[in-house]
Write a protein that holds these residues in place. Structure first.
Motif, PDB file in Angstrom:
ATOM      1  N   GLU A 132       3.940  23.370   8.320  1.00 47.06           N
ATOM      2  CA  GLU A 132       3.945  23.781   9.724  1.00 47.06           C
ATOM      3  C   GLU A 132       4.578  25.165   9.800  1.00 47.06           C
ATOM      4  O   GLU A 132       5.407  25.508   8.955  1.00 47.06           O
ATOM      5  CB  GLU A 132       4.763  22.826  10.599  1.00 47.06           C
ATOM      6  N   ALA A 133       4.197  25.941  10.780  1.00 46.88           N
ATOM      7  CA  ALA A 133       4.789  27.265  10.964  1.00 46.88           C
ATOM      8  C   ALA A 133       5.291  27.414  12.390  1.00 46.88           C
ATOM      9  O   ALA A 133       4.627  26.982  13.333  1.00 46.88           O
ATOM     10  CB  ALA A 133       3.765  28.356  10.658  1.00 46.88           C
ATOM     11  N   VAL A 134       6.465  27.998  12.524  1.00 49.41           N
ATOM     12  CA  VAL A 134       7.006  28.354  13.836  1.00 49.41           C
ATOM     13  C   VAL A 134       7.046  29.874  13.896  1.00 49.41           C
ATOM     14  O   VAL A 134       7.670  30.521  13.050  1.00 49.41           O
ATOM     15  CB  VAL A 134       8.417  27.778  14.055  1.00 49.41           C
ATOM     16  N   ILE A 135       6.372  30.453  14.866  1.00 50.08           N
ATOM     17  CA  ILE A 135       6.334  31.900  15.018  1.00 50.08           C
ATOM     18  C   ILE A 135       7.204  32.298  16.204  1.00 50.08           C
ATOM     19  O   ILE A 135       6.978  31.843  17.328  1.00 50.08           O
ATOM     20  CB  ILE A 135       4.898  32.401  15.243  1.00 50.08           C
ATOM     21  N   ALA A 136       8.193  33.129  15.944  1.00 52.00           N
ATOM     22  CA  ALA A 136       9.047  33.638  17.017  1.00 52.00           C
ATOM     23  C   ALA A 136       8.433  34.932  17.545  1.00 52.00           C
ATOM     24  O   ALA A 136       8.309  35.916  16.813  1.00 52.00           O
ATOM     25  CB  ALA A 136      10.462  33.893  16.495  1.00 52.00           C
ATOM     26  N   LEU A 137       8.020  34.922  18.804  1.00 50.22           N
ATOM     27  CA  LEU A 137       7.463  36.115  19.443  1.00 50.22           C
ATOM     28  C   LEU A 137       8.612  36.864  20.115  1.00 50.22           C
ATOM     29  O   LEU A 137       9.092  36.465  21.179  1.00 50.22           O
ATOM     30  CB  LEU A 137       6.388  35.722  20.461  1.00 50.22           C
ATOM     31  N   ASP A 138       9.030  37.932  19.475  1.00 50.64           N
ATOM     32  CA  ASP A 138      10.229  38.651  19.899  1.00 50.64           C
ATOM     33  C   ASP A 138       9.935  39.540  21.113  1.00 50.64           C
ATOM     34  O   ASP A 138       9.840  40.762  21.008  1.00 50.64           O
ATOM     35  CB  ASP A 138      10.757  39.480  18.730  1.00 50.64           C
TER      36      ASP A 138
END
Length: 227
Positions: free
Chosen positions: A13-19
Motif C-alpha cells: 500500500e502507498a500513502v502519498i502526502a500532498l504537501d
C-alpha cells in the motif's frame, strides 16, 4: 515510483502526502489505484512534517520511505521482506543506485558493510558529519512501530538522515549487498535546487549529533539494566 511499485511481487500500500498541492494534480494511474491513499494537507508544511503526518495513515506492518520521483528495483520489497520475516530483525536495507538521464545507473555502496548490525551500530560507520551518510534512508524497510518511534527529523532537508539513524538505533537489522532503490538524477530533484548546499552542512551536523546522542543514551540504559 508508482510504476516500480506495480512491478513488486508482494502486496503493498502507498500513502502519498500532498504537501499543500491540489489532489487534482495526482496522476490518473495513482488516483485510480485502490492501493494508493492520499493525505491532502491544506497548506505546504515541508517534507519532514508532511511525511510524519502521513505515518498516522500507514496500515501495513512494515514501512519504507520513498520520494515520488525515484523508483524501487523489481525485487526490492520481496528480498527485504523475506529477510525481515526469516530473521526477526527490525529493519532490512540494501544498496542504492543513481539513475542518470541517459538511463545508465551508478551503484552506491553505503559505508555500512553488508550483514547483520546490532541496534546503534550503523551510526559508527558515519565517522564525521562531513563524510558520506552511513546508510541510504530510502533503502530501509522497517517495522512500522520503529518508523513511528523514529520519524523524520525537524529539518528542512536531511530530515531522513535522522529517520535512518533513529530506526537503526532502536533495533538490530540487516544490510543486503543488493541494490533496492534508484535515485533519479534530474534537474527537478530537491538536491539539485539553487541554495540546497547552504544548509547541508548544518543538517548533517545535527543528524550526526542526534545519532551519537541516541546511541549513547540507549547504550547507557542498557548498561543500567544489566547492572
Amino acid at each position: 515510483m508508482h510504476a516500480s511499485l506495480t512491478r513488486q511481487s508482494v502486496p503493498w500500500e502507498a500513502v502519498i502526502a500532498l504537501d499543500g498541492a491540489s489532489p487534482d494534480r495526482l496522476p490518473a494511474p495513482l488516483a485510480q489505484d485502490s492501493r494508493v491513499r492520499t493525505l491532502v494537507l491544506p497548506r505546504p508544511v515541508g517534507a519532514a512534517c508532511a511525511r510524519n503526518l502521513a505515518l498516522a495513515h500507514v496500515r501495513t506492518r512494515y514501512t519504507n520511505w520513498a520520494d515520488d520521483d525515484d523508483e524501487f528495483t523489481d525485487d526490492a520489497m520481496s528480498v527485504r521482506l523475506n529477510a525481515l520475516e526469516s530473521t526477526g530483525v527490525g529493519w532490512c536495507a540494501g544498496w542504492s543506485e543513481d539513475q542518470h538521464q541517459d538511463g545508465s545507473t551508478t551503484l552506491w555502496r553505503c559505508p555500512t558493510p553488508p550483514g547483520r548490525h546490532e541496534a546503534g551500530d550503523v551510526w559508527t560507520y558515519w565517522k564525521s558529519p562531513t563524510d558520506t551518510i552511513p546508510i541510504g534512508p530510502t533503502t530501509i524497510l522497517a517495522r512500522t512501530d520503529l518508523v513511528r518511534a523514529a520519524p523524520m527529523g525537524g529539518l528542512v532537508q536531511g530530515e531522513d538522515y535522522c529517520a535512518a539513524l533513529g530506526v537503526t538505533a532502536l533495533a538490530p537489522g540487516i544490510l543486503l549487498p543488493v541494490p533496492v532503490y534508484r535515485y533519479r538524477k534530474w534537474d527537478g530533484q530537491m538536491t539539485a535546487q539553487v541554495g540546497y548546499d547552504q544548509l547541508e552542512a548544518a543538517a548533517r551536523e545535527h543528524a550526526w549529533a542526534y545519532g551519537r546522542s541516541l546511541r549513547s543514551v540507549l547504550r547507557r540504559g542498557e548498561d543500567l539494566v544489566h547492572g
